[in-house]
Design a protein around this motif. Structure first.
Motif, short mmCIF file in Angstrom:
data_model
loop_
_atom_site.label_atom_id
_atom_site.label_comp_id
_atom_site.label_asym_id
_atom_site.label_seq_id
_atom_site.Cartn_x
_atom_site.Cartn_y
_atom_site.Cartn_z
N ARG A 342 0.84 -1.21 0.00
CA ARG A 342 0.00 0.00 0.00
C ARG A 342 0.87 1.25 0.00
O ARG A 342 0.57 2.24 -0.68
CB ARG A 342 -0.89 -0.03 1.25
CG ARG A 342 -1.74 1.22 1.45
CD ARG A 342 -2.93 1.28 0.53
NE ARG A 342 -3.75 2.45 0.85
CZ ARG A 342 -4.70 2.45 1.78
NH1 ARG A 342 -4.95 1.34 2.48
NH2 ARG A 342 -5.42 3.52 2.00
N PHE A 343 1.97 1.20 0.73
CA PHE A 343 2.88 2.34 0.78
C PHE A 343 3.48 2.62 -0.59
O PHE A 343 3.60 3.77 -1.02
CB PHE A 343 4.00 2.08 1.80
CG PHE A 343 5.09 3.11 1.77
CD1 PHE A 343 4.88 4.39 2.25
CD2 PHE A 343 6.34 2.79 1.24
CE1 PHE A 343 5.90 5.34 2.21
CE2 PHE A 343 7.36 3.73 1.19
CZ PHE A 343 7.14 5.02 1.68
N LYS A 348 2.59 7.88 0.40
CA LYS A 348 2.46 8.82 1.52
C LYS A 348 3.36 8.41 2.68
O LYS A 348 3.43 7.25 3.04
CB LYS A 348 1.01 8.87 2.01
CG LYS A 348 0.05 9.52 1.02
CD LYS A 348 -1.35 9.62 1.63
CE LYS A 348 -2.30 10.32 0.67
NZ LYS A 348 -3.67 10.43 1.26
N LYS A 349 4.05 9.40 3.25
CA LYS A 349 4.94 9.12 4.36
C LYS A 349 4.38 9.58 5.72
O LYS A 349 4.78 9.07 6.76
CB LYS A 349 6.30 9.79 4.14
CG LYS A 349 7.14 9.12 3.05
CD LYS A 349 8.55 9.71 3.03
CE LYS A 349 9.42 8.97 2.04
NZ LYS A 349 10.81 9.50 2.04
N LEU A 350 3.47 10.54 5.66
CA LEU A 350 2.93 11.06 6.92
C LEU A 350 1.73 10.27 7.40
O LEU A 350 0.83 9.95 6.61
CB LEU A 350 2.54 12.53 6.76
CG LEU A 350 3.69 13.51 6.61
CD1 LEU A 350 3.15 14.92 6.41
CD2 LEU A 350 4.62 13.48 7.82
N PRO A 351 1.68 9.92 8.68
CA PRO A 351 0.50 9.27 9.25
C PRO A 351 -0.73 10.15 9.07
O PRO A 351 -0.63 11.39 9.05
CB PRO A 351 0.87 9.12 10.74
CG PRO A 351 2.36 9.09 10.74
CD PRO A 351 2.77 10.05 9.67
N PHE A 357 -13.22 8.85 14.43
CA PHE A 357 -13.27 7.41 14.68
C PHE A 357 -12.13 6.96 15.60
O PHE A 357 -11.92 5.76 15.78
CB PHE A 357 -13.20 6.65 13.35
CG PHE A 357 -14.21 7.10 12.35
CD1 PHE A 357 -15.55 6.75 12.49
CD2 PHE A 357 -13.86 7.92 11.28
CE1 PHE A 357 -16.50 7.17 11.57
CE2 PHE A 357 -14.79 8.36 10.36
CZ PHE A 357 -16.13 7.99 10.51
N SER A 358 -11.41 7.92 16.17
CA SER A 358 -10.29 7.61 17.06
C SER A 358 -9.35 6.61 16.42
O SER A 358 -9.02 5.56 16.99
CB SER A 358 -10.80 7.07 18.41
OG SER A 358 -11.53 8.05 19.10
N SER A 359 -8.90 6.94 15.23
CA SER A 359 -8.01 6.02 14.52
C SER A 359 -6.93 6.79 13.79
O SER A 359 -7.06 7.99 13.51
CB SER A 359 -8.80 5.16 13.52
OG SER A 359 -9.28 5.94 12.45
N ILE A 360 -5.84 6.07 13.48
CA ILE A 360 -4.72 6.66 12.76
C ILE A 360 -4.16 5.62 11.80
O ILE A 360 -4.02 4.45 12.15
CB ILE A 360 -3.63 7.16 13.73
CG1 ILE A 360 -2.45 7.75 12.96
CG2 ILE A 360 -3.16 6.05 14.66
CD1 ILE A 360 -1.41 8.41 13.86
N ASP A 361 -3.90 6.05 10.57
CA ASP A 361 -3.27 5.20 9.56
C ASP A 361 -1.79 5.55 9.48
O ASP A 361 -1.44 6.72 9.25
CB ASP A 361 -3.92 5.41 8.20
CG ASP A 361 -5.39 4.99 8.18
OD1 ASP A 361 -5.77 4.17 9.03
OD2 ASP A 361 -6.14 5.51 7.33
N ILE A 362 -0.94 4.57 9.68
CA ILE A 362 0.50 4.80 9.67
C ILE A 362 1.11 4.03 8.50
O ILE A 362 0.93 2.82 8.39
CB ILE A 362 1.15 4.34 10.99
CG1 ILE A 362 0.58 5.15 12.16
CG2 ILE A 362 2.66 4.46 10.93
CD1 ILE A 362 1.13 4.75 13.51
#
Length: 399
Positions: A342-343, A348-351, A357-362
């Protein structure tokens, strides 16, 4: 709600304009945001995330001395080393213009309303279960809990005053044991004071009528000690009472706070103070097919300072810190670590956080150093990263 005309004005002023004093109790929402917001020009729909962020920003704002609600304590002003200089006290001498240009012709009482609204926002942290980090003096928590202030809590924020009283009490003890152990001349050389002391803002206040001209002697030393303590213990009664009034508008079940000690009340309002990794692990779900990336993520979080972990939580959820031990958020924090494939596709490099939804994609990273660097970019500069992402490269170059 924030209009374009409000863009450069403090949020606390906007809150006061749009929620009148009689409506403060409407901010009492159990386990939910106290309000919904509309960020003009941001393209954000408030599904709870933006509301949490604005609430956190409101708390940060009322802790800013320029807003005129809380300010630095005497230890900070006197630069007294090895003391708790960070604990804020009520600002009893504020004369700024922040509150003097309210819209719609609404009347506002500078001396009172700002503290009432601040007290209400502090209580919202409990009712809405939105813990916020606040560095307030111990006597603030004492008054909110039991409507009393101890002399010990005054000593904590004013080392110089404590030293004056300690010297006086040592002399009083010596005199009580043997009045002849110290002459009047010796006493005056060791304690050349009048019945006047300085308050928390270095303003001289008399303890009795004409106190500046009344000398402290061996005979009236105990009276001086008693009056000095009483003056300082009750110095903030007016402002603390206003805070408590606002607090009680939200915390209508007063029996809850009365059974809590001041330190317990602070814990419920501020949450876990050190933002421990152990507590974070209990409230976080990490989704990844790559076990090495999971390990890397937690290693990076452990390497962060408590303040950086708080920034990570705020970036990811909109909340400013962890709840008290044993309590939970309404929704656990979800950390989604994207695959290497996916990367390579997205680049994209930034989270990317989804506070609603209290979530973060890293994104996938090859090393802990690279992961830590990009996380720090996001949590420290998130306020200047646009929705379009057009300045991501520029932001990365700032580190």
């Amino acid at each position: 709600h924030e209009s374009k005309s409000n863009s450069a004005r403090p949020m606390i002023v906007q809150l006061m304009e749009q929620v009148d004093r009689d409506s403060i109790s409407l901010l009492k929402v159990h386990r939910g945001n106290p309000f919904t917001i509309n960020l003009v020009g941001e393209g954000a729909i408030d599904a709870s995330g933006p509301g949490r962020e604005i609430f956190s920003s409101l708390i940060v704002e009322i802790m800013n001395e320029h807003i005129g609600i809380f300010t630095f304590n005497p230890n900070r002003k006197h630069k007294t080393k090895d003391t708790n200089q960070e604990d804020l006290i009520p600002n009893a001498i504020y004369e700024g213009k922040v509150y003097k240009e309210l819209e719609s012709g609404k009347k506002f009482h500078l001396d009172s309303d700002r503290f009432v609204y601040a007290g209400a926002l502090i209580a919202v942290c409990i009712v809405s279960e939105l813990p916020q980090q606040m560095k307030l003096a111990s006597f603030v928590w004492e008054y909110l809990s039991c409507e009393k202030v101890s002399i010990k809590s005054i000593y904590e924020v004013d080392h110089d005053f404590h030293e004056i009283i300690k010297t006086a009490e040592d002399l009083q003890k010596k005199i009580s044991e043997d009045p002849s152990s110290i002459t009047d001349e010796e006493f005056e050389s060791k304690f050349m004071k009048t019945f006047e002391i300085k308050n928390s803002f270095d303003v001289a206040v008399p303890l009795v009528d004409g106190g500046a001209k009344k000398k402290v002697t061996k005979e009236n030393l105990s009276e001086f000690i008693e009056l000095a303590k009483k003056k300082r213990v009750h110095e903030f009664d007016y402002y603390l009472n206003l805070l408590k009034n606002g607090f009680d508008m939200i915390m209508s079940y007063k029996n809850i706070t009365t059974i809590l000690t001041p330190s317990e009340l602070k814990l419920f309002i501020c949450g876990e103070p050190n933002c421990s990794v152990e507590q974070m692990k209990l409230l976080t779900v990490v989704n990844s097919h790559d076990e090495n990336m999971k390990k890397m993520f937690w290693n990076v979080i452990e390497s962060f300072s408590p303040d950086e972990r708080i920034l990570f939580i705020k970036f990811s959820t909109g909340s400013q810190g962890l709840p008290a031990p044993g309590m939970r958020w309404e929704t656990d924090l979800k950390v989604n670590i994207l695959s290497k494939e996916r990367f390579l596709i997205d680049g994209k490099k930034l989270p990317e956080a989804h506070t609603c939804f209290s979530s973060i994609d890293i994104p996938y990273f090859e090393s802990e150093e690279e992961l830590a660097k990009n996380l720090r970019v996001s949590i420290n500069y998130s306020g200047i990263i646009t929705d379009s992402g057009i300045n991501e490269t520029g932001i990365q170059q700032m580190t």
